[in-house]
Motif scaffolding. Structure first.
Motif, mmCIF file in Angstrom:
data_model
loop_
_atom_site.group_PDB
_atom_site.id
_atom_site.type_symbol
_atom_site.label_atom_id
_atom_site.label_comp_id
_atom_site.label_asym_id
_atom_site.label_seq_id
_atom_site.Cartn_x
_atom_site.Cartn_y
_atom_site.Cartn_z
ATOM 1 N N ILE A 122 0.840 -1.194 0.000
ATOM 2 C CA ILE A 122 0.000 0.000 0.000
ATOM 3 C C ILE A 122 0.874 1.243 0.000
ATOM 4 N N PHE A 123 0.472 2.221 -0.789
ATOM 5 C CA PHE A 123 1.070 3.554 -0.774
ATOM 6 C C PHE A 123 -0.010 4.501 -0.291
ATOM 7 N N VAL A 124 0.292 5.289 0.748
ATOM 8 C CA VAL A 124 -0.671 6.261 1.277
ATOM 9 C C VAL A 124 -0.009 7.627 1.268
ATOM 10 N N GLY A 125 -0.518 8.512 0.429
ATOM 11 C CA GLY A 125 0.062 9.853 0.338
ATOM 12 C C GLY A 125 -0.452 10.569 -0.895
ATOM 13 N N ASN A 126 -0.326 11.871 -0.887
ATOM 14 C CA ASN A 126 -0.709 12.656 -2.059
ATOM 15 C C ASN A 126 0.296 12.426 -3.190
ATOM 16 N N TRP A 127 -0.181 12.553 -4.409
ATOM 17 C CA TRP A 127 0.667 12.320 -5.576
ATOM 18 C C TRP A 127 1.524 13.558 -5.856
ATOM 19 N N ILE A 128 2.626 13.662 -5.152
ATOM 20 C CA ILE A 128 3.612 14.699 -5.405
ATOM 21 C C ILE A 128 4.976 14.015 -5.468
ATOM 22 N N PRO A 129 5.915 14.542 -6.247
ATOM 23 C CA PRO A 129 7.205 13.855 -6.424
ATOM 24 C C PRO A 129 7.916 13.523 -5.119
ATOM 25 N N ARG A 130 7.810 14.393 -4.106
ATOM 26 C CA ARG A 130 8.538 14.180 -2.856
ATOM 27 C C ARG A 130 8.171 12.867 -2.185
ATOM 28 N N LYS A 131 6.975 12.379 -2.410
ATOM 29 C CA LYS A 131 6.533 11.137 -1.755
ATOM 30 C C LYS A 131 7.111 9.891 -2.419
ATOM 31 N N GLY A 132 7.622 10.001 -3.637
ATOM 32 C CA GLY A 132 8.350 8.895 -4.251
ATOM 33 C C GLY A 132 7.506 7.802 -4.880
ATOM 34 N N LEU A 133 6.263 8.105 -5.259
ATOM 35 C CA LEU A 133 5.435 7.084 -5.897
ATOM 36 C C LEU A 133 6.057 6.603 -7.208
ATOM 37 N N HIS A 134 6.678 7.501 -7.948
ATOM 38 C CA HIS A 134 7.321 7.105 -9.212
ATOM 39 C C HIS A 134 8.477 6.138 -8.974
ATOM 40 N N ILE A 135 9.167 6.297 -7.864
ATOM 41 C CA ILE A 135 10.253 5.370 -7.513
ATOM 42 C C ILE A 135 9.678 3.987 -7.204
ATOM 43 N N LEU A 136 8.548 3.960 -6.505
ATOM 44 C CA LEU A 136 7.898 2.690 -6.185
ATOM 45 C C LEU A 136 7.449 1.974 -7.455
ATOM 46 N N ILE A 137 6.800 2.704 -8.356
ATOM 47 C CA ILE A 137 6.317 2.087 -9.591
ATOM 48 C C ILE A 137 7.490 1.540 -10.402
ATOM 49 N N GLU A 138 8.568 2.281 -10.468
ATOM 50 C CA GLU A 138 9.751 1.830 -11.193
ATOM 51 C C GLU A 138 10.334 0.566 -10.556
ATOM 52 N N ALA A 139 10.362 0.514 -9.235
ATOM 53 C CA ALA A 139 10.889 -0.666 -8.538
ATOM 54 C C ALA A 139 10.022 -1.892 -8.815
ATOM 55 N N LEU A 140 8.707 -1.710 -8.830
ATOM 56 C CA LEU A 140 7.802 -2.839 -9.014
ATOM 57 C C LEU A 140 7.886 -3.436 -10.414
ATOM 58 N N ASP A 142 17.509 0.068 -4.964
ATOM 59 C CA ASP A 142 17.553 -0.295 -3.542
ATOM 60 C C ASP A 142 16.174 -0.672 -3.032
ATOM 61 N N LEU A 143 15.162 0.060 -3.484
ATOM 62 C CA LEU A 143 13.799 -0.248 -3.061
ATOM 63 C C LEU A 143 13.379 -1.609 -3.608
ATOM 64 N N ARG A 144 13.708 -1.892 -4.846
ATOM 65 C CA ARG A 144 13.374 -3.186 -5.441
ATOM 66 C C ARG A 144 14.019 -4.332 -4.656
ATOM 67 N N ASP A 145 15.283 -4.156 -4.288
ATOM 68 C CA ASP A 145 15.982 -5.201 -3.536
ATOM 69 C C ASP A 145 15.359 -5.420 -2.170
ATOM 70 N N THR A 146 14.960 -4.333 -1.524
ATOM 71 C CA THR A 146 14.324 -4.445 -0.208
ATOM 72 C C THR A 146 12.982 -5.153 -0.315
ATOM 73 N N LEU A 147 12.190 -4.779 -1.307
ATOM 74 C CA LEU A 147 10.894 -5.425 -1.501
ATOM 75 C C LEU A 147 11.060 -6.908 -1.823
ATOM 76 N N ARG A 148 12.017 -7.244 -2.664
ATOM 77 C CA ARG A 148 12.241 -8.651 -2.996
ATOM 78 C C ARG A 148 12.602 -9.446 -1.743
ATOM 79 N N LYS A 149 13.416 -8.843 -0.893
ATOM 80 C CA LYS A 149 13.806 -9.500 0.359
ATOM 81 C C LYS A 149 12.583 -9.802 1.218
ATOM 82 N N ILE A 150 11.691 -8.840 1.344
ATOM 83 C CA ILE A 150 10.492 -9.018 2.175
ATOM 84 C C ILE A 150 9.525 -9.998 1.533
ATOM 85 N N LEU A 151 9.269 -9.828 0.254
ATOM 86 C CA LEU A 151 8.279 -10.645 -0.431
ATOM 87 C C LEU A 151 8.694 -12.105 -0.517
ATOM 88 N N SER A 152 9.983 -12.349 -0.465
ATOM 89 C CA SER A 152 10.491 -13.721 -0.623
ATOM 90 C C SER A 152 10.664 -14.456 0.704
#
Length: 358
Positions: free
Chosen positions: A180-198, A309-319
Motif C-alpha cells: 500500500i502507498f498512502v500519500g498525495n501524488w507529489i514527487p517528494r513522496k516517491g510514488l514514481h520510484i515505487l512504480i519503477e521498482a515494481l 535499492d527499493l526493489r531489492d528491499t521489496l524482494r527480500k520481504i516478499l520472498s
C-alpha cells in the motif's frame, strides 16, 4: 487562553501537516481555549510574498484578540517580513509550528539557497517553535543559529477510530502480498520510484493499492499513470484516490507493507499509522523517518530516488514470509512506544502556557 492560527487554505486539507494543526485546534478547544483560524488563500510561492505588504492582513492580525499567535511554518513566504511589523504593534508572542523546512526538500541548488534565506528571516521573526521531530528542530537550529524556546511534540499514530478489539494480524502465508502507498501524488513522496521498482518484481505475487489525492500536479499524475501502463502493472495496481477514514482503516487492516519512499519527511505520520496495524513501513532515509523506523528491525529505510535499492528491499520481504511476520510484530511494538495525539497536544498546550503566558 485565546489562540490565533495562521494557515493556508482549509484546515481539513489532507496532509500530515494539516492533520497536526487540526489535532492541536481540536485539543485546545476541548480544553476550553478559544481558537481563531486565519486562512490565507493558496497561491504560488512568489505571490504569497505579496501578503507581507497587505494592509488588510496586517490590520486583521493587529486587531486579533489573542494571547498567542501560532503560525504554520508553511506560511513563511507570507509572513517573513510582515512578522517584523507585527512585533512592533502587538503584545502577543508569535510561535511557529514547523513540520519541515522547504529548503530541506529536493529542489535545484539555487532554489534551496533562496528558500533557506527566506526561511531564515521568517524563523528569526518568531518567538518560539513547535516541531514535530528532533530532526526538524535540528534543521531549524542550523538555520536560525539561536536558542529560542522550542518544543518537540511528535504526532500520534492513533488518529483513526478503530474498534477496541483491534489487534495485529500475523502474516498468514497467503500467496499474494498486499502493498500500500498512502500519500498525495507529489514527487517528494516517491510514488514514481515505487512504480519503477515494481516493474522489476513481476515474478513475485503482489498487489499495490495507491491511496491519496491524485490531482495535485496533473503532469505528475499523467507520468504515474503512463508508468503503470507501460510497465505492465495495470492489472496489479489499484488506484483508490482519497478515501474516508473508515475505508482507510479497512485498507490498513488488510495490508502487509506500506511503501512511501519519500525524498524527505519532517516526521512521517503515515509510517507510525501503518505500524499501529502491524503493517511493515518502508520509508526514505532522508529526514526524520529514522526516528520512527529502525531499519531491519521494525521496518526498512531506503536511499531516496533509488528504485534499485527499493526493489531489492521489496524482494527480500516478499520472498521471506518468516521475516515479514517478524517485522510486522516488531512494527506494532514500535508503535506502542510513541505518545498518543492527546498526550502530544497536551504537551504543546503546556509549552505555550509556561513559556509565553506566565
Amino acid at each position: 487562553m485565546k489562540v490565533g492560527l495562521v494557515i493556508y487554505g482549509d484546515l481539513n486539507t489532507l496532509s500530515g501537516g494539516y492533520l497536526y494543526d487540526r489535532k492541536l485546534v481540536e485539543y485546545l478547544r476541548n480544553q476550553g481555549d478559544e481558537v481563531e483560524v486565519i486562512s490565507l488563500p493558496w497561491r504560488n510561492y512568489l505571490r504569497h510574498g505579496t501578503d507581507n505588504i497587505s494592509l488588510a492582513l496586517k490590520n486583521r492580525l493587529r486587531r486579533l484578540r489573542a494571547d498567542v499567535l501560532l503560525q504554520d511554518e508553511l506560511n513563511h513566504p507570507s509572513l517573513f517580513l510582515l512578522n517584523r511589523q507585527l512585533r512592533k504593534v502587538v503584545a502577543f508572542p508569535l510561535v511557529s509550528i514547523v513540520h519541515h523546512l522547504r529548503c530541506m526538500e529536493e529542489h535545484p541548488r539555487i532554489l534551496r539557497w533562496f528558500y533557506r534565506q527566506i526561511e531564515r528571516v521568517y524563523l528569526n521573526s518568531v518567538d518560539g517553535f513547535i516541531c514535530n521531530s528532533q530532526t526538524t528542530l535540528q534543521t531549524v537550529r542550523e538555520v536560525v543559529k539561536s536558542q529560542k524556546a522550542a518544543l518537540v511534540a511528535t504526532p500520534g499514530g492513533d488518529g483513526l477510530e478503530v474498534s477496541p478489539n483491534e489487534k495485529i494480524v500475523a502474516y498468514s502465508q497467503k500467496p499474494q502480498v498486499r502493498l500500500i502507498f498512502v500519500g498525495n501524488w507529489i514527487p517528494r513522496k516517491g510514488l514514481h520510484i515505487l512504480i519503477e521498482a515494481l516493474q522489476g518484481l513481476l515474478d513475485l505475487d503482489w498487489r499495490l493499492y495507491v491511496v491519496g489525492r491524485t490531482n495535485l500536479l496533473p503532469s505528475y499524475e499523467q507520468k504515474i499513470r503512463r508508468m503503470i501502463e507501460s510497465g505492465g502493472l495495470s492489472q496489479r495496481v489499484e488506484i483508490t484516490g482519497a478515501v474516508s477514514d473508515e475505508e482507510l482503516v479497512k485498507r490498513w487492516q488488510t495490508a502487509d507493507v506500506l511503501v512511501v519512499p519519500s525524498q524527505y519527511e519532517g516526521f512521517g505520520i503515515v509510517y507510525l499509522e501503518a505500524m499501529r496495524f502491524g503493517v511493515i513501513p518502508i520509508g526514505g532515509q532522508s529526514g526524520a523517518a529514522h526516528e520512527i523506523i529502525q531499519s531491519g528491525i521494525n521496518g526498512f529505510l531506503v536511499p531516496p530516488n533509488s528504485s534499485a535499492d527499493l526493489r531489492d528491499t521489496l524482494r527480500k520481504i516478499l520472498s521471506d514470509p518468516d521475516l515479514m511476520n517478524r517485522i510486522k510484530k516488531a512494527a506494532r511494538v514500535r508503535y506502542e512506544q510513541f505518545p498518543t495525539w492527546q498526550s502530544s497536544m497536551a504537551s504543546v498546550r503546556k509549552f505555550l502556557v509556561t513559556q509565553f503566558l506566565q
